[in-house]
Design a protein around this motif. Sequence first.
Motif, short mmCIF file in Angstrom:
data_model
loop_
_atom_site.label_atom_id
_atom_site.label_comp_id
_atom_site.label_asym_id
_atom_site.label_seq_id
_atom_site.Cartn_x
_atom_site.Cartn_y
_atom_site.Cartn_z
N PHE A 1 -9.52 0.49 -5.89
CA PHE A 1 -8.96 -0.85 -5.99
C PHE A 1 -9.33 -1.50 -7.32
O PHE A 1 -8.48 -2.09 -8.00
CB PHE A 1 -9.47 -1.71 -4.83
CG PHE A 1 -9.08 -3.16 -4.95
CD1 PHE A 1 -7.79 -3.56 -4.63
CD2 PHE A 1 -9.99 -4.11 -5.37
CE1 PHE A 1 -7.42 -4.90 -4.77
CE2 PHE A 1 -9.63 -5.44 -5.50
CZ PHE A 1 -8.34 -5.83 -5.19
N SER B 253 -14.18 -0.77 5.88
CA SER B 253 -13.96 0.66 5.64
C SER B 253 -15.20 1.45 6.03
O SER B 253 -15.11 2.51 6.67
CB SER B 253 -13.61 0.89 4.17
OG SER B 253 -12.42 0.23 3.81
N PHE C 115 -17.12 6.56 1.62
CA PHE C 115 -15.70 6.26 1.83
C PHE C 115 -15.39 4.83 1.38
O PHE C 115 -14.38 4.60 0.70
CB PHE C 115 -15.36 6.44 3.31
CG PHE C 115 -13.95 6.04 3.67
CD1 PHE C 115 -12.86 6.79 3.25
CD2 PHE C 115 -13.71 4.89 4.43
CE1 PHE C 115 -11.56 6.41 3.56
CE2 PHE C 115 -12.42 4.52 4.76
CZ PHE C 115 -11.34 5.27 4.33
N ALA C 116 -16.25 3.89 1.73
CA ALA C 116 -16.03 2.49 1.34
C ALA C 116 -16.08 2.34 -0.17
O ALA C 116 -15.26 1.62 -0.77
CB ALA C 116 -17.08 1.60 2.01
N TRP D 138 -7.06 -4.50 2.92
CA TRP D 138 -6.73 -3.85 1.64
C TRP D 138 -5.33 -4.26 1.18
O TRP D 138 -5.11 -4.49 -0.02
CB TRP D 138 -6.82 -2.33 1.76
CG TRP D 138 -8.22 -1.78 1.70
CD1 TRP D 138 -8.84 -1.00 2.61
CD2 TRP D 138 -9.17 -1.98 0.64
NE1 TRP D 138 -10.12 -0.69 2.21
CE2 TRP D 138 -10.35 -1.28 0.99
CE3 TRP D 138 -9.15 -2.68 -0.57
CZ2 TRP D 138 -11.49 -1.27 0.19
CZ3 TRP D 138 -10.28 -2.67 -1.39
CH2 TRP D 138 -11.43 -1.96 -1.00
N CYS E 262 -12.85 3.70 -1.77
CA CYS E 262 -11.75 2.74 -1.59
C CYS E 262 -11.89 1.57 -2.56
O CYS E 262 -10.92 1.17 -3.21
CB CYS E 262 -11.74 2.23 -0.15
SG CYS E 262 -11.29 3.45 1.10
N ALA F 105 -13.77 -3.46 2.05
CA ALA F 105 -14.70 -2.35 1.81
C ALA F 105 -15.74 -2.27 2.94
O ALA F 105 -16.09 -1.17 3.40
CB ALA F 105 -15.40 -2.54 0.47
N ILE G 185 -7.20 -1.77 6.99
CA ILE G 185 -5.94 -1.54 6.26
C ILE G 185 -5.30 -2.87 5.88
O ILE G 185 -4.81 -3.05 4.76
CB ILE G 185 -4.98 -0.69 7.11
CG1 ILE G 185 -5.59 0.69 7.40
CG2 ILE G 185 -3.64 -0.53 6.38
CD1 ILE G 185 -4.80 1.52 8.40
N LEU H 108 0.81 -1.22 0.00
CA LEU H 108 0.00 0.00 0.00
C LEU H 108 0.84 1.27 0.00
O LEU H 108 0.31 2.37 -0.05
CB LEU H 108 -0.95 0.01 1.20
CG LEU H 108 -2.04 -1.07 1.23
CD1 LEU H 108 -2.94 -0.88 2.44
CD2 LEU H 108 -2.88 -1.08 -0.04
N THR I 293 -10.08 -0.42 12.39
CA THR I 293 -9.38 0.35 11.36
C THR I 293 -8.14 -0.39 10.88
O THR I 293 -7.83 -0.40 9.68
CB THR I 293 -9.00 1.74 11.91
OG1 THR I 293 -10.19 2.41 12.34
CG2 THR I 293 -8.31 2.58 10.86
#
Length: 478
Positions: free
Chosen positions: A460, A424, A452-453, A397, A456, A421, A394, A118, A390
Amino acid sequence: MITFVAALLLLFIGYFVYGKFVSNIFKPDDRTTPAISRNDGVDYVPMKTWRVFLIQLLNIAGTGPIFGALMGAVFGPTVFLWIVFGSILGGAVHDYLTGMVSLRMDGASIVEITGKYLGKNMRRIMLAFSIVLLILVGTVFVTSPAALLAMLTPGSFNTGFWVIVILIYYILATLLPVDKIIGKMYPIFGVTLIIMAVGIIGGIIFKGYSIPEMQLANLHPKDLPIWPFMFVTVACGAVSGFHATQSPMMARCIKTEKEGQVVFYGAMIAEAVIALVWAAAGAAFYGSTESLSGALTSFGQSGVVYNISQGLLGPVGGVLAVVGVIACPITSGDTAFRSARLIIADRFNISQKELSKRLWITIPLLAIGAVLTQLDFNVLWRYFSWSNQTLAMIALWACAVYLCKHLDKKMYSLAAALPAAFMSAVSATYILMADEGFKLSSSIAYPIGVAFALVCFGVFIIKGVNNKGTVEEVSNEG
């Protein structure tokens, strides 16, 4: 009772069906593992599969699947759905992939995995999150067992006394080679933990308690919304970022990659069973979410565990059950500090063969933990819970990007990207709504969390699965 039995069956089916599917996606092979190639007698030590499985279970099964499940049961039987499907589709996938990617990276910590897949900026964020989370975990898992031990011992052995004793033990467990204390004691504690869970459910059945059947209504006495609060309250037992810090430790002890499904995916399913048992015990023993909530307020989580154990199993059985519950947090707390030591050592290339170098990292970490034990447990738990989820977001992902890079059929990377997701959305919505966050209304927090999800996930898909940018480019963008 039908709901509980069905949930148990789904967990076992999930292990054999979806666990095998995820394993086939990863394609474990016969390459030499870091336990063999980097054996240093301290952290890289090959051990038998059954032993590594029990250590992994004790590492991840702190008070989370017990305290969290009891607090989650206050929302009603919907907690069973989250425990079952959260663990099968999210938590066990998270634990398996973080462990297996670590294996492929010579036992690298989740911080290094995140940095590689990442980018450097996310590595810095993950480093901060990991260390803060691990110190919070270690602290939470000092105070909760100390409170239980104080209930079982004479008055002169109060909570403060047991905090000191546990911290001394943590120093030893953090510093000594993994096979000296952890490798020898954890399998015994693991068996105790399993016996305890069997005893609790047996007490529910033979004493005629009724486990509530499934209903989707929110039964929280204070009308706290299920989304996102239940999904953060029940972290260990469903999806937990803390596990991403623990799986790499056992990746340094596995002798073959083909043990991964048993050790990583299997331990998470076993933890989900424990969470399911305690959620059912809380609901059955107290009879209603109002009574359970009142008991948690009056007696605290440790007191509720003690009362349930005594009520279901009697004085002797109750003590044995509580001892099993004590083993959970202690055996996660020590590995939390151990993992923090390894993450710091990996990040700054500090050799851990010498005791003095391990000591210089360990003592400050434990000193911070000792100070934090003076804070309110419930406040610590709330910050721990959000940080935990959280970190899971991360880590998932990072694993999704790993799969995207290494799979021919990139769509299979969705096995990690979809739960990433979801988490997230959970993490973003929670911090926007929670008292320790921005205290926004659901009408604002819900759409922002979902957006936000989606952002993200969209990034991706565009840069990963659709190959409109290489994984290395995604990584360099941080």
